[in-house]
Design a protein around this motif. Structure first.
Motif, PDB file in Angstrom:
ATOM      1  N   THR A 229       0.802  -1.228   0.000  1.00 38.63           N
ATOM      2  CA  THR A 229       0.000   0.000   0.000  1.00 38.63           C
ATOM      3  C   THR A 229       0.835   1.279   0.000  1.00 38.63           C
ATOM      4  N   VAL A 230       2.114   1.203   0.354  1.00 32.95           N
ATOM      5  CA  VAL A 230       2.913   2.432   0.424  1.00 32.95           C
ATOM      6  C   VAL A 230       3.067   3.082  -0.956  1.00 32.95           C
ATOM      7  N   GLY A 231       2.945   2.295  -2.005  1.00 33.77           N
ATOM      8  CA  GLY A 231       2.986   2.862  -3.355  1.00 33.77           C
ATOM      9  C   GLY A 231       1.806   3.782  -3.615  1.00 33.77           C
ATOM     10  N   ILE A 232       0.650   3.451  -3.037  1.00 37.87           N
ATOM     11  CA  ILE A 232      -0.517   4.330  -3.160  1.00 37.87           C
ATOM     12  C   ILE A 232      -0.212   5.668  -2.507  1.00 37.87           C
ATOM     13  N   ASP A 233       0.423   5.621  -1.326  1.00 37.67           N
ATOM     14  CA  ASP A 233       0.818   6.856  -0.637  1.00 37.67           C
ATOM     15  C   ASP A 233       1.715   7.704  -1.526  1.00 37.67           C
ATOM     16  N   CYS A 234       2.676   7.066  -2.177  1.00 34.07           N
ATOM     17  CA  CYS A 234       3.638   7.798  -2.998  1.00 34.07           C
ATOM     18  C   CYS A 234       2.942   8.528  -4.141  1.00 34.07           C
ATOM     19  N   VAL A 235       2.044   7.831  -4.819  1.00 34.56           N
ATOM     20  CA  VAL A 235       1.294   8.450  -5.915  1.00 34.56           C
ATOM     21  C   VAL A 235       0.411   9.576  -5.380  1.00 34.56           C
ATOM     22  N   ALA A 236      -0.282   9.299  -4.296  1.00 32.34           N
ATOM     23  CA  ALA A 236      -1.223  10.273  -3.737  1.00 32.34           C
ATOM     24  C   ALA A 236      -0.561  11.588  -3.390  1.00 32.34           C
ATOM     25  N   MET A 237       0.613  11.518  -2.779  1.00 33.98           N
ATOM     26  CA  MET A 237       1.275  12.737  -2.346  1.00 33.98           C
ATOM     27  C   MET A 237       1.666  13.627  -3.517  1.00 33.98           C
ATOM     28  N   CYS A 238       1.836  13.029  -4.673  1.00 32.59           N
ATOM     29  CA  CYS A 238       2.184  13.803  -5.871  1.00 32.59           C
ATOM     30  C   CYS A 238       0.946  14.301  -6.611  1.00 32.59           C
ATOM     31  N   VAL A 239       0.016  13.401  -6.912  1.00 25.89           N
ATOM     32  CA  VAL A 239      -1.130  13.788  -7.738  1.00 25.89           C
ATOM     33  C   VAL A 239      -2.101  14.690  -6.992  1.00 25.89           C
ATOM     34  N   ASN A 240      -2.200  14.537  -5.665  1.00 22.25           N
ATOM     35  CA  ASN A 240      -3.075  15.429  -4.903  1.00 22.25           C
ATOM     36  C   ASN A 240      -2.556  16.861  -4.911  1.00 22.25           C
ATOM     37  N   ASP A 241      -1.236  17.018  -5.015  1.00 26.26           N
ATOM     38  CA  ASP A 241      -0.667  18.359  -5.149  1.00 26.26           C
ATOM     39  C   ASP A 241      -0.972  18.941  -6.531  1.00 26.26           C
ATOM     40  N   ILE A 242      -0.874  18.117  -7.555  1.00 30.18           N
ATOM     41  CA  ILE A 242      -1.085  18.581  -8.927  1.00 30.18           C
ATOM     42  C   ILE A 242      -2.495  19.133  -9.122  1.00 30.18           C
ATOM     43  N   ILE A 243      -3.491  18.453  -8.550  1.00 26.40           N
ATOM     44  CA  ILE A 243      -4.855  18.931  -8.767  1.00 26.40           C
ATOM     45  C   ILE A 243      -5.129  20.243  -8.034  1.00 26.40           C
ATOM     46  N   CYS A 244      -4.262  20.617  -7.094  1.00 22.87           N
ATOM     47  CA  CYS A 244      -4.416  21.922  -6.440  1.00 22.87           C
ATOM     48  C   CYS A 244      -4.167  23.062  -7.423  1.00 22.87           C
ATOM     49  N   CYS A 245      -3.537  22.751  -8.543  1.00 25.30           N
ATOM     50  CA  CYS A 245      -3.335  23.748  -9.599  1.00 25.30           C
ATOM     51  C   CYS A 245      -4.414  23.657 -10.672  1.00 25.30           C
ATOM     52  N   GLY A 246      -5.299  22.675 -10.548  1.00 23.95           N
ATOM     53  CA  GLY A 246      -6.337  22.468 -11.546  1.00 23.95           C
ATOM     54  C   GLY A 246      -5.938  21.505 -12.635  1.00 23.95           C
ATOM     55  N   ALA A 247      -4.757  20.885 -12.505  1.00 25.68           N
ATOM     56  CA  ALA A 247      -4.237  20.015 -13.555  1.00 25.68           C
ATOM     57  C   ALA A 247      -4.676  18.572 -13.383  1.00 25.68           C
ATOM     58  N   LYS A 248      -4.806  17.884 -14.514  1.00 23.48           N
ATOM     59  CA  LYS A 248      -5.110  16.455 -14.521  1.00 23.48           C
ATOM     60  C   LYS A 248      -3.798  15.687 -14.632  1.00 23.48           C
ATOM     61  N   PRO A 249      -3.494  14.788 -13.691  1.00 25.07           N
ATOM     62  CA  PRO A 249      -2.270  13.987 -13.780  1.00 25.07           C
ATOM     63  C   PRO A 249      -2.296  13.072 -15.011  1.00 25.07           C
ATOM     64  N   LEU A 250      -1.191  13.033 -15.727  1.00 24.94           N
ATOM     65  CA  LEU A 250      -1.086  12.217 -16.940  1.00 24.94           C
ATOM     66  C   LEU A 250      -0.194  11.002 -16.751  1.00 24.94           C
ATOM     67  N   LEU A 251       0.935  11.192 -16.092  1.00 26.82           N
ATOM     68  CA  LEU A 251       1.891  10.100 -15.953  1.00 26.82           C
ATOM     69  C   LEU A 251       2.604  10.173 -14.612  1.00 26.82           C
ATOM     70  N   PHE A 252       3.190   9.042 -14.246  1.00 26.63           N
ATOM     71  CA  PHE A 252       3.886   8.930 -12.967  1.00 26.63           C
ATOM     72  C   PHE A 252       5.128   8.071 -13.150  1.00 26.63           C
ATOM     73  N   LEU A 253       6.196   8.418 -12.462  1.00 29.77           N
ATOM     74  CA  LEU A 253       7.400   7.593 -12.384  1.00 29.77           C
ATOM     75  C   LEU A 253       7.802   7.437 -10.928  1.00 29.77           C
ATOM     76  N   ASP A 254       8.294   6.241 -10.580  1.00 31.14           N
ATOM     77  CA  ASP A 254       8.712   5.985  -9.202  1.00 31.14           C
ATOM     78  C   ASP A 254      10.211   5.726  -9.126  1.00 31.14           C
ATOM     79  N   TYR A 255      10.738   5.847  -7.919  1.00 34.47           N
ATOM     80  CA  TYR A 255      12.139   5.551  -7.645  1.00 34.47           C
ATOM     81  C   TYR A 255      12.214   4.775  -6.344  1.00 34.47           C
ATOM     82  N   ILE A 256      12.756   3.560  -6.401  1.00 30.52           N
ATOM     83  CA  ILE A 256      12.908   2.711  -5.228  1.00 30.52           C
ATOM     84  C   ILE A 256      14.398   2.460  -5.019  1.00 30.52           C
TER      85      ILE A 256
END
Length: 345
Positions: free
Chosen positions: A83-110
Motif C-alpha cells: 500500500t505504500v505505493g498508493i501513498d507515494c502516488v497520492a502525495m504527488c497527484v493530490n498536489d497537482i490537482i491543487c493547480c487544476g491540472a489532470k495527472p497524466l503520468l507517474f514515475l517511481d524511484y525505489i
C-alpha cells in the motif's frame, strides 16, 4: 538479458539479475495503468507519452514530486509493502490537482539495500493501484540496489507526476473572496505526514502495532498504514461543473500551513472546529502523546484531506458532487477579510 550478469558485482552486493526479475514481475501491475497516451512499455531509457490536448488551446504542464517519508518504517516493522505505493502516488497527484491540472503520468524511484524481486514487485503493485485511482499512467521508474547505504530489509520510495491544464483553467488563489465557502473532503487517516511524531508517540519500534483498538475498529498498525486518499477524480468532477477558486492539500503542517497557501493576501479562513470530523486515530494520537490541540492541527490533517474554496452559491452543489463520487464532504468554514491565515473557532 540472458548474458547480462556479473559475479564480481554480485559479490559486492548488487545482483543485476534480481533487477531483471523484478521488472518481469511488475509488468502485470504496470499494464493496469496504461492509458491511450502511452507509447511503448517499460524497459526503455525513458517513458514516452503522447498528450491529448483536446480542449486545451494553451496547455501548461504541472509537475509534482514527493515520497512516503518515515511511514515506511511501519511498513518495515509490519512487513507489509503493498500500500505504500498508493501513498507515494497520492502525495504527488493530490498536489497537482491543487493547480487544476489532470495527472497524466507517474514515475517511481525505489532505493533498497537488497533487491528482492517479489518485494519490489509488491511495492510497485501499490504504485500501480495509485495510478489507476488517479487515472494516470505508470510510464517507468528506477530500482537502485545500494548495499551498505540501506540495510538489506529497508528501502526508500519516491516519485513524481506530470499533469496538464489549460492556462485559462489554472486555479488562482487571487480569486478567493470574502464569503466564499470552504468545502472539506474527509481523509482516510494520517495519510503520509507527521509519522516522526506518530512513531515517537507510540514508540512503534518496541511493539504495539498489532494491538487491536475498539475505537479504530482495527489494529494500530492497520490504522496507521491506511493509504493516503487520492482525490483526483472527484475534485476534477467538481471543477468540470463549478468554479473552484483554490484547493488546499492538507499535508505536513496541517491546517495552519496548508490552507493559507491557497489564499491571497488580505483573506483568512475561518474554520468551525465543531464541523471538523476528527478521526479516531487522531484522538488516540493526541491522548497518548498528550499533544496540545494547536499542535495536532499544525501537524496532521485531523480527518480533512483536502479543502476547496468555492462561491457560497456553489457550496451545496460541490458537496453533492463529491458525495456522489463516494467522498464524505461538507462545508467547514468560510473566507473572511483579514490577515492571511486561519482562525479555528
Amino acid at each position: 538479458m540472458q548474458n547480462s550478469y556479473s559475479d564480481a558485482y554480485k559479490a559486492a552486493g548488487v545482483d543485476v539479475t534480481a533487477g531483471y526479475k523484478a521488472v518481469e514481475l511488475m509488468k502485470a501491475h504496470v499494464a493496469r495503468t496504461m492509458t491511450s497516451g502511452v507509447l511503448g512499455g517499460i524497459g526503455g531509457f525513458g517513458g514516452l507519452f503522447e498528450m491529448d490536448l483536446t480542449g486545451m488551446p494553451h496547455p501548461v504542464l504541472c509537475a509534482g514530486t514527493d515520497g512516503v517519508g518515515t511511514k515506511l518504517k511501519l511498513a518495515f516493522l509490519m512487513d507489509k509493502h503493498d500500500t505504500v505505493g498508493i501513498d507515494c502516488v497520492a502525495m504527488c497527484v493530490n498536489d497537482i490537482i491543487c493547480c487544476g491540472a489532470k495527472p497524466l503520468l507517474f514515475l517511481d524511484y525505489i532505493a533498497c539495500g537488497k533487491n528482492v524481486p517479489e518485494k519490489i514487485a509488491t511495492i510497485v503493485s501499490g504504485v500501480a493501484e495509485g495510478c489507476v485511482q488517479a487515472g494516470c499512467a505508470l510510464t517507468g521508474g528506477e530500482t537502485a540496489e545500494m548495499p551498505g547505504f540501506y540495510p538489506e530489509e529497508e528501502y526508500d520510495l519516491a516519485g513524481f507526476s506530470v499533469g496538464a491544464v489549460d492556462r485559462s483553467k489554472i486555479l488562482d488563489p487571487g480569486r478567493v473572496e470574502a464569503g466564499d465557502a470552504l468545502v472539506a473532503i474527509a481523509s482516510s487517516g494520517v495519510h503520509s505526514n507527521g509519522f516522526s511524531l506518530v512513531r515517537k508517540v507510540f514508540d512503534v519500534e518496541k511493539g504495539g502495532l498489532s494491538q487491536h483498538h475498539d475505537e479504530l475498529g482495527m489494529t494500530l498498525g492497520e490504522a496507521l498504514l491506511t493509504p493516503t486518499k487520492i482525490y483526483v477524480k472527484p475534485v476534477l468532477a467538481v471543477m468540470e461543473e463549478l468554479t473552484v477558486k483554490s484547493v488546499s492539500h492538507i499535508t505536513g503542517g496541517g491546517f495552519y500551513e496548508n490552507i493559507p497557501r491557497a489564499l491571497p493576501n488580505g483573506k483568512r479562513a475561518k474554520i468551525e472546529r465543531a464541523a471538523v470530523e476528527v478521526l479516531p486515530i487522531f484522538d488516540l494520537i493526541q491522548k497518548t502523546g498528550g499533544i496540545p490541540e494547536h499542535d495536532m492541527f499544525n501537524t496532521f490533517n485531523m480527518g480533512v484531506g483536502m479543502i476547496l474554496a468555492v462561491g457560497r452559491e456553489d457550496a451545496d452543489r460541490a458537496v453533492a458532487i463529491l458525495n456522489a463520487h463516494g467522498e464524505r464532504a461538507k462545508v467547514i468554514g468560510q473566507i473572511e477579510n483579514g490577515e492571511k491565515g486561519i482562525e479555528l473557532c
